[in-house]
Design an enzyme around this catalytic site. Sequence first.
Site, mmCIF file in Angstrom:
data_model
loop_
_atom_site.group_PDB
_atom_site.id
_atom_site.type_symbol
_atom_site.label_atom_id
_atom_site.label_comp_id
_atom_site.label_asym_id
_atom_site.label_seq_id
_atom_site.Cartn_x
_atom_site.Cartn_y
_atom_site.Cartn_z
ATOM 1 N N ASP A 26 54.155 43.112 1.602
ATOM 2 C CA ASP A 26 52.930 43.417 2.315
ATOM 3 C C ASP A 26 51.895 42.363 1.910
ATOM 4 O O ASP A 26 52.058 41.669 0.892
ATOM 5 C CB ASP A 26 52.452 44.827 1.943
ATOM 6 N N ASP A 28 47.816 42.542 2.672
ATOM 7 C CA ASP A 28 46.547 43.107 2.216
ATOM 8 C C ASP A 28 46.782 44.059 1.053
ATOM 9 O O ASP A 28 47.524 45.033 1.164
ATOM 10 C CB ASP A 28 45.858 43.862 3.356
#
Length: 346
Positions: A26, A28
């Site tokens: 991922d 953010d």
Amino acid sequence: MPGTPRSRPDASERELHTAYDTALLDLDGVVYAGGDALPHAVASLRAAEADGMGLAYVTNNAARTPETVAGHLTSLGVPADASEVVTSAQAVARVIADDVPAGSRVLCSGGEGLRVALRERGLVPVDSADDGPVAVVQGYGGPDMRWALVSEAALAVSRGVPWYASNTDLTIPSGRGIMPGNGTAVEVVRLAAGREEGPVVAGKPLPPMHRETILRTGARRPLVVGDRLDTDIEGAYAGGVDSLLVLTGVTTPAVLLAARPDHRPTYVAADLRGLLVPHPEVVRDGDGWRCGGVRALVRDGRLAVEGEGDALDGLRALCAAAWTDAGEGRCGLPADEALERLGLGA
């Protein structure tokens, strides 16, 4: 096949970057926040890649194109190619393309990343409910997302046009704090259109995103790396693959202890340095659990810790105590004193 609910974090005698062929990362809250690299992220990723681990960047943020994301990563010091970026925009575009004829018009309530993904699948993005769309799709459009696009989506949905969303994350981390995510805009459309049910969703934690990621990366033994239990970790569980939770984003230690079975990660680390090290075993110790020098147990209706050692070892032991006590549910035992003792706050 979904994963098996766990009662404690797993051990790994090997460094994770050598035990798995590809990290599905991922962005953010894991690699960066608010556009700036998180501490230790760049050095850890460069080291993992130098030792042969494949890196793929998998994000529910549909605002930016893969080329833009790759350029951003490269500017931070992590060389990346657009082919290594997988977005929820790509996943939802594939779902829509499977449902409608090639060349169909799709009302796009989102940013450039979503528009590019639609075109990649032979679809035509439009801006108005009066443009004859056969589908409506919502995706995060960044902090400058135009309200007019949300309004057009609501008009089309209220007219019965099939409705899709890249993801339904209610929030997104930023350098200034937690901001509204695409799920917030989806709820606005649902309420304005008077709909009980929501859209068809493609992003994490749902299967279309996992399928898109595997199709694009060819990963054989992937490790999902994320900061969110309800997207990254649940998505790994649904896909039957292992996961590493890093505590650099939205998930706090207290939330981790209360995780329901499909939100419990395989491994836990403070940050991306957790990719480069073995992970210690959590073992039964009488009526409690021990990891390193810390023992965790349930005492007088509370989670408690004893001994001295690494704070993350203590958190792993606490996870075992909490998840074992919770079984197939969520642990509701107070943990504030135990976490304070470990220096992890609540």
